[in-house]
Design an enzyme around this catalytic site. Structure first.
Site, PDB file in Angstrom:
ATOM      1  N   HIS A 361      -8.060   7.618 -12.696  1.00 57.30           N
ATOM      2  CA  HIS A 361      -7.409   6.701 -13.382  1.00 57.30           C
ATOM      3  C   HIS A 361      -5.870   7.064 -13.455  1.00 57.30           C
ATOM      4  O   HIS A 361      -5.070   5.981 -13.304  1.00 57.30           O
ATOM      5  CB  HIS A 361      -7.964   6.789 -14.939  1.00 57.30           C
ATOM      6  CG  HIS A 361      -7.447   5.707 -15.879  1.00 57.30           C
ATOM      7  ND1 HIS A 361      -7.448   5.961 -17.186  1.00 57.30           N
ATOM      8  CD2 HIS A 361      -6.800   4.755 -15.743  1.00 57.30           C
ATOM      9  CE1 HIS A 361      -6.948   4.905 -17.552  1.00 57.30           C
ATOM     10  NE2 HIS A 361      -6.454   3.987 -17.030  1.00 57.30           N
ATOM     11  N   GLU A 602     -18.230  -1.571   0.138  1.00 57.41           N
ATOM     12  CA  GLU A 602     -17.863  -0.175   0.051  1.00 57.41           C
ATOM     13  C   GLU A 602     -18.817   0.802   0.332  1.00 57.41           C
ATOM     14  O   GLU A 602     -18.581   1.987   0.279  1.00 57.41           O
ATOM     15  CB  GLU A 602     -17.025  -0.095  -1.284  1.00 57.41           C
ATOM     16  CG  GLU A 602     -17.718  -0.429  -2.831  1.00 57.41           C
ATOM     17  CD  GLU A 602     -16.920  -0.217  -3.795  1.00 57.41           C
ATOM     18  OE1 GLU A 602     -15.678   0.347  -3.736  1.00 57.41           O
ATOM     19  OE2 GLU A 602     -17.246  -0.834  -4.939  1.00 57.41           O
ATOM     20  N   ASN A 625     -11.511   2.837  -0.038  1.00 62.89           N
ATOM     21  CA  ASN A 625     -11.334   3.924  -0.699  1.00 62.89           C
ATOM     22  C   ASN A 625     -12.746   4.903  -0.761  1.00 62.89           C
ATOM     23  O   ASN A 625     -13.054   5.728  -0.297  1.00 62.89           O
ATOM     24  CB  ASN A 625     -10.747   4.208  -2.119  1.00 62.89           C
ATOM     25  CG  ASN A 625      -9.467   3.482  -2.061  1.00 62.89           C
ATOM     26  OD1 ASN A 625      -8.664   3.176  -1.379  1.00 62.89           O
ATOM     27  ND2 ASN A 625      -9.301   3.214  -3.574  1.00 62.89           N
ATOM     28  N   ASP A 626     -13.947   3.625  -1.278  1.00 64.90           N
ATOM     29  CA  ASP A 626     -15.130   4.324  -1.431  1.00 64.90           C
ATOM     30  C   ASP A 626     -15.787   4.327   0.080  1.00 64.90           C
ATOM     31  O   ASP A 626     -16.660   5.007   0.333  1.00 64.90           O
ATOM     32  CB  ASP A 626     -15.836   3.529  -2.475  1.00 64.90           C
ATOM     33  CG  ASP A 626     -15.654   3.732  -3.759  1.00 64.90           C
ATOM     34  OD1 ASP A 626     -15.749   5.129  -4.034  1.00 64.90           O
ATOM     35  OD2 ASP A 626     -15.345   3.087  -4.663  1.00 64.90           O
ATOM     36  N   CYS A 673      -8.958  -4.308  -0.326  1.00 68.29           N
ATOM     37  CA  CYS A 673      -8.100  -4.004  -1.317  1.00 68.29           C
ATOM     38  C   CYS A 673      -8.052  -2.658  -1.804  1.00 68.29           C
ATOM     39  O   CYS A 673      -7.858  -2.197  -2.677  1.00 68.29           O
ATOM     40  CB  CYS A 673      -8.794  -4.668  -2.734  1.00 68.29           C
ATOM     41  SG  CYS A 673     -10.206  -4.133  -3.233  1.00 68.29           S
TER      42      CYS A 673
HETATM   43  C1  PEP Z   1     -11.876   0.925  -3.408  1.00 66.89           C
HETATM   44  O1  PEP Z   1     -13.065   1.754  -3.346  1.00 66.89           O
HETATM   45  O2  PEP Z   1     -11.284   1.138  -2.292  1.00 66.89           O
HETATM   46  C2  PEP Z   1     -11.432   0.229  -4.307  1.00 66.89           C
HETATM   47  C3  PEP Z   1     -10.536  -0.590  -4.157  1.00 66.89           C
HETATM   48  O3  PEP Z   1     -11.988   0.345  -5.672  1.00 66.89           O
HETATM   49  P1  PEP Z   1     -11.786   1.555  -6.393  1.00 66.89           P
HETATM   50  O4  PEP Z   1     -10.462   2.506  -5.732  1.00 66.89           O
HETATM   51  O5  PEP Z   1     -11.416   1.088  -7.759  1.00 66.89           O
HETATM   52  O6  PEP Z   1     -13.172   2.303  -6.389  1.00 66.89           O
HETATM   53 MG    MG Z   2     -14.516   1.446  -5.207  1.00 69.20          MG
END
Ligand code: PEP
Ligand code: MG
Length: 753
Positions: A361, A602, A625-626, A673
């Site tokens: 966060h 993801e 990211n995930d 994203c």
């Molecule tokens: C991701 O997983 O790439 C994503 C955009 O969501 P977060 O980073 O909030 O898990």
């Molecule tokens: Mg994510």
């Protein structure tokens, strides 16, 4: 044996300096293994030599004097091969070398093991025996275990050793962590202390010793009073034995006990919280070591009392905004969003935290605010850093404490260059994100924070590609009500209307915890997360969906995104709930068109269910990211494996490319994203793949736009083809850097070493 091991580690851990840690190691290991000699050699990487740092059994004058190159002598051989060496008759080994200063000729048997931390050989641990002795398997296993365990402690002590030695208090030190928000800063470290944590009290020199003693005595008196009140309240309900415990507490806090010892330290030049923490920790450590359950439990009591006194001491010295240095680099064990709010924004230039990851966060917040940040700095000697000058490098994940003039000058130049670059890029921000051959690549922004200057962004982006609703939830002390959420979402939708705003339903779990809804699991990223939580709590999800729909009345720019989807049933259930929310609102007289609904791609499993997903939803949004963490089985939060985590891994790029092709076949718009979209080189690859939009943190927009405007779509596609043929992440990164260099875009990438 385990017990001995644990105690040695504990004792070494408690040492106040590198020397003390080494001395403890040799003393305790020699005793545990009943050998004549125990020595420790540390590797001096600059000189490429193993230096005898401490010994019991060899001549002590040899310490610091005797050293050997890799492959030189038996110790050098252990260091070079990074393998244990166990010899009954050492002098007959071809590598044996006699170092006269040590008096080593008297010893026949030799057992040496390397000390290795994160693949790096730090030194060699050796035991020797005068009589011929075959160190058995058990001895060998013990020493290897010891070395492996001590490696972490030693790495920490070595990294911080210069800082803990008062004589070298001005020495420069460098610490590494995970780069979490780009940029560089130079400033003064301010250690943020978690309330009443004895392990995080900074070392300060008091200006007024008498005043420190007075406030110590007041704090102790307050705690005595509190304990008296608690005892009186409980006296009817607890046993006589337990009442006696309160008396014992009072005694420990009495003038002749704890207080006196702390006072002595204050008179020696420590401030009250530091003196208290040291005294309490020493007692606790001592008591924890004794073989007596009763006494060991007293350790917990003393720690508790210490915390209470510390809490009172801390109460009277809160920092005010005026007392923060002009350029504050905030540093803490685990910084929270709330703690960031304590420093005025214009004074905050950097963030450093022992815990946390690039997607925690605080990192999301820092990136959105454009504050250079390094997290996961596990080796930081937190209490000793307050007030030190420092340079923070958020690109490479480094912190230089008390930098020398040369380093300071080097970074001043880099910081000035970076500033000049962002000013140049700023001029381009209102130009379209269009390639040199006329292809328009829509850029969107990721939001979630009120601090973002959304108004200025509207003209520069195609909308909001990801609104992380969990961020406002995290700022709250309870689930926000439907009205509160409606207001919040309406503000967001209205600011960007008529541009689309993709609102993601609550994505908690993993590392995103709500203080009022803790989730404690062994494997949180594989557990109750995202849609799994909200489908199990339809009452929470329904409130959120209703608020989103209600907020979009008259605007019609809402898109709903479902996170962590791993099965079709989840999508079907969520869609039913969206329909239900819409029906309920219609019954209440609120009429709206059905919003577009999409899923996050993801979880790797979704890559194999695209047809079924496409039949149900309007768009895909890739959470790179995930997707990276799950495809590679690399925890995105764990600093130990951070070097393995890269969205430019060939497997991730392959998956993304496959997804882009499939989405086109299925005629479902797909955007990205995750952080990869905000990486200029990554963005070019994603454009080459054919993604329809890239959504990123606001500070990344200018660099990505600049990259897109300086290449052609044709070149981006060629770059993609070349990259997809490469076998390793390193090869991909090197190739991207090379091409970016040829296109005169290297300045848009994070600086290379
Ligand atoms: C991701 O997983 O790439 C994503 C955009 O969501 P977060 O980073 O909030 O898990
Ligand atoms: Mg994510």
């Amino acid at each position: 044996m385990l017990d001995v091991l644990r105690r040695i580690i504990q004792e070494v851990n408690g040492a106040r300096s590198l020397e003390a840690a080494l001395a403890t190691m040799v003393r305790r290991i020699r005793k545990a293994m009943r050998t004549d000699v125990c020595s420790i050699y540390l590797f001096d990487a600059e000189r490429e030599r193993l230096v005898l740092m401490d010994t019991l059994g060899l001549h002590s004058e040899a310490v610091g004097q005797v050293s050997m190159g890799l492959g030189e002598g038996l110790v050098g051989l252990v260091g070079q091969r990074e393998e244990p060496l166990n010899l009954e008759d050492a002098p007959s080994h071809p590598y044996f070398r006699y170092f006269a200063e040590t008096g080593e000729e008297r010893f026949s048997s030799f057992l040496g093991v390397p000390i290795i931390h994160q693949r790096r050989m730090l030194g060699v641990l050796v035991v020797q025996q005068q009589a011929m002795r075959r160190f058995d398997e058990g001895d060998e296993a013990f020493l290897i275990t010891m070395a492996a365990q001590l490696a972490g402690v030693l790495a920490h002590a070595m990294a911080t050793g210069t800082l803990t030695r008062p004589a070298q208090a001005d020495g420069q030190a460098m610490f590494s962590g995970v780069a979490a928000s780009p940029g560089m800063a130079s400033g003064e470290l301010v250690v943020l202390m978690p309330p009443a944590d004895l392990n995080s009290v900074p070392d300060l020199i008091p200006t007024d010793i008498e005043a420190e003693i007075t406030r110590l005595n007041e704090a102790i008196a307050n705690v005595r009073k509190e304990i008296g009140v608690a005892a009186a309240r409980l006296v009817k309900r607890i046993s006589a034995q337990e009442v006696a415990l309160f008396d014992a507490y009072q005694q420990m806090l009495g003038d002749a006990a704890l207080g006196q010892e702390v006072e002595k330290r204050i008179r020696e030049g420590q401030w009250a919280p530091g003196a208290l923490a040291d005294v309490v920790k020493r007692h606790v450590q001592y008591l924890e070591r004794v073989d007596d359950n009763y006494l060991r439990e007293r350790a917990a009591d003393i720690r508790d009392l210490g915390r209470r006194v510390l809490a009172h001491l801390q109460e009277d010295s809160p920092r005010t905004p005026d007392t923060f240095p002009e350029k504050t680099i905030l540093i803490g064990d685990e910084l929270s969003a709330a703690s960031l709010g304590e420093v005025p924004r214009d004074k905050l230039v950097g963030l450093v935290s022992i815990r946390g990851s690039s997607t925690s966060h605080v990192a999301i917040l820092a990136r959105a605010m454009g504050i250079p940040t390094v997290l996961g700095m596990v080796d930081l000697p937190l209490p000793r850093l307050n007030g030190a000058r420092a340079i923070l490098d958020g690109h490479r994940g480094r912190l230089f404490v008390r930098p020398d003039a040369e380093r300071e000058h080097h970074y001043e130049t880099l910081i000035a260059e970076e500033k000049a670059l962002s000013e140049v890029l700023e001029h381009e921000q209102d130009r379209p994100s269009e390639t040199s051959d006329g292809y328009y690549m829509p850029l969107m922004v990721n939001t979630g924070l009120a601090v973002e200057a959304v108004a200025s962004l509207k003209s520069r982006v195609g909308g909001v590609g990801l609104y992380r609703t969990e961020v406002p939830f995290m700022m709250n002390e309870r689930f926000p009500s439907e009205q509160e959420q409606t207001r919040l979402y309406h503000e967001q939708l209205e600011s960007f209307a008529p541009l689309p705003v993709v609102m993601r339903t609550l994505d908690i779990g993993g590392d995103k915890d709500l203080p009022y809804f803790p989730i404690d699991e062994a494997n949180p990223f594989l557990g109750w997360r995202g849609i799994r939580v909200t489908l199990d709590h339809p009452e929470v999800l329904m409130v959120q969906l209703r608020a989103m729909l209600r907020a979009s009345v008259g605007l019609d720019n809402l898109c709903i995104l479902l996170p962590m989807i791993s099965s079709i049933e989840e999508v079907d259930t969520a869609l039913k709930l969206i329909d239900r929310a819409q029906r309920e609102l219609a019954e209440e007289g609120v009429k709206l068109a059905r919003p577009q609904v999409g899923v996050m791609i993801e979880v790797p499993g979704t890559l194999y269910q695209l047809d079924a997903l496409a039949a149900r939803v309007d768009f895909f949004s890739v959470g790179s990211n995930d997707l990276t963490q799950y495809l590679l089985a690399v925890d995105r939060n764990n600093p130990r494996v951070a070097s393995l985590y890269d969205a430019c891994h060939p497997a991730v790029l392959g998956a993304l490319s496959h997804l882009a092709i499939e989405s086109r076949r299925l005629q479902v718009p797909a955007s990205v994203c995750g952080e990869l979209a905000g990486d200029p080189a990554g963005a070019l690859l994603l454009m080459g793949m054919g993604f329809e939009a890239l959504s990123m943190n606001a500070p990344s927009l200018s660099r990505v736009r600049a990259a897109i405007r300086r290449v052609s779509l044709a070149d981006a596609r060629t770059l993609l083809d070349e990259t997809l043929a490469l076998p390793t992440t390193a090869a991909v990164r090197a190739h991207l850097r090379q091409r970016m260099g040829e296109w005169k875009l290297a300045h848009l990438l994070p600086p290379d070493d």
